[in-house]
Design an enzyme around this catalytic site. Structure first.
Site, PDB file in Angstrom:
ATOM      1  N   LYS A 115       0.847  -1.201   0.000  1.00 48.13           N
ATOM      2  CA  LYS A 115       0.000   0.000   0.000  1.00 48.13           C
ATOM      3  C   LYS A 115       0.880   1.249   0.000  1.00 48.13           C
ATOM      4  CE  LYS A 115      -3.803  -2.352   2.263  1.00 48.13           C
ATOM      5  NZ  LYS A 115      -4.302  -2.883   3.523  1.00 48.13           N
ATOM      6  N   GLN A 163      -4.863  -1.285   9.610  1.00 48.49           N
ATOM      7  CA  GLN A 163      -4.618  -2.642   9.116  1.00 48.49           C
ATOM      8  C   GLN A 163      -5.100  -3.673  10.152  1.00 48.49           C
ATOM      9  OE1 GLN A 163      -3.318  -3.336   6.005  1.00 48.49           O
ATOM     10  NE2 GLN A 163      -3.755  -5.485   6.452  1.00 48.49           N
ATOM     11  N   ASP A 181     -11.605   2.420   3.928  1.00 44.60           N
ATOM     12  CA  ASP A 181     -11.955   1.000   3.881  1.00 44.60           C
ATOM     13  C   ASP A 181     -13.472   0.813   3.827  1.00 44.60           C
ATOM     14  OD1 ASP A 181     -10.029  -0.932   3.663  1.00 44.60           O
ATOM     15  OD2 ASP A 181      -9.511  -0.952   5.791  1.00 44.60           O
TER      16      ASP A 181
END
Ligand code: NDP
Length: 300
Positions: free
Chosen positions: A72, A116, A139
């Site tokens: 990422k 994460q 997200d």
């Protein structure tokens, strides 16, 4: 089945039966998304001097998370985004993490925040996800964004299902009126996938570990999305001739990545199928960058 060719877009594989089968190539589609996003970022930079900023927050050294976060960060920099990622020590407590998120929430140059998962067991993941500013929740896991998706006004949509819709659209696969069966009901894949398909006027069924006669449900699917995390669970007898099969699963078997679909056998029946690796996987990160750009544009 022998695969004769695998990279070109819309190229049917040769096989014994006359019906053409198309490999849905996530590398091709994700690159198109990344090119579009990088192009827009370059234009924004030239016109306003500003670019979107993403903060990926990782706690500890989980090896899979470390690989994902590294990818990422690399993608972020390659595409011209500002990177505000934080890698915190595994002893970081919940209050300390909440303080970092509060800081990222208030910084105008940070447009997207991704925490994460999985987090250490001492930290309440739901509490952390709910502490994000929904406008920066790239997200799409915050209850506010889940609510928008469920009520038809989606703003930031979970990246993996959003990437699947992008792939279906790229290959001009008609969704409206089709029976879509989603295997798996997680908050990050199964449920948002079902909402997106419903939003595109599919008739949607969701199957899970308590579903009775899951093979029969799967066989009735025009579009079958497998997101259960069981290697090669979907066998050819569970797939209708000509179905579109999307394999979200990432499972490691004998050191090799395999999906939730028995690819070789199912490819003999499907009209379209995603491989693992090289199918859904690359879409997730591309959609993360697309969501971060979207969050930036909404903030301006
Ligand atoms: P979860 O473990 O959160 O959810 C799995 C779902 O599958 C649950 O709803 C569970 O049912 C259902 N399930 C499990 N076993 C069975 C079974 N034998 N029969 C029927 N249903 C079953 O997984 P995720 O949604 O997070 O991920 C699913 C897969 O997708 C994993 O392999 C993961 O690695 C992969 N993944 C890939 C991504 C990508 O970028 N390509 C991104 C995210 C995930 P129940 O709810 O009843 O327990």
């Amino acid at each position: 089945m022998k695969l004769l060719e695998c990279s070109s877009e819309l190229s049917p594989y040769s096989r014994k039966d006359p019906a053409p089968m198309t490999l849905i190539d996530g590398k091709v589609v994700s690159q198109l998304v990344k090119d579009r996003v990088a192009g827009e970022v370059a234009t924004l930079k030239a016109e306003t001097g500003k670019v979107p900023g993403l903060a990926v927050v990782q706690i500890g050294e989980d090896p899979a998370s470390t690989v994902y976060v590294r990818n990422k960060n690399k993608t972020c920099e390659k595409m011209g985004f500002n990177n505000f990622s934080l890698h915190l020590d595994e002893t970081t407590g919940q209050d300390e993490l909440l303080a970092h998120i509060k800081d990222l929430n208030t910084r105008p140059e940070v447009n997207g925040i991704l925490v994460q998962l999985p987090l250490p067991s001492t930290i309440d993941s739901q509490l952390i996800l709910e502490s994000l500013d929904p406008a920066k929740d790239v997200d799409g896991f915050h209850p506010v964004n889940v609510g928008y998706l469920a009520t038809g006004g989606a703003k930031l949509v979970p990246c993996t299902p959003a990437g699947i819709i992008e792939m279906l659209d790229h290959y001009k696969i008609d969704i409206e009126g089709k029976h879509a069966v989603v295997l798996g009901r997680s908050n990050i894949v199964g449920k948002p996938m079902a909402h997106l398909l419903l939003g595109r006027n599919a008739t949607v069924s969701i199957c899970h570990s308590r579903t009775r006669d899951l093979p029969a449900m799967a066989r009735s699917a025009d579009i079958l999305v497998a997101a259960i995390g069981r290697p090669r669970f979907v066998t050819a007898d569970m797939v209708k001739d000509g179905a579109v099969v999307i394999d979200v699963g990432i499972n490691r078997v004998d050191g090799k990545l395999v999906g939730d679909v028995d690819f070789d056998a199912v490819a003999e029946k499907a009209s379209h199928i995603t491989p693992v690796p090289g199918g859904v996987g690359p879409m997730t990160i591309a959609m993360l960058m697309s969501n971060t750009l979207e969050a930036f544009k909404r903030s301006q």
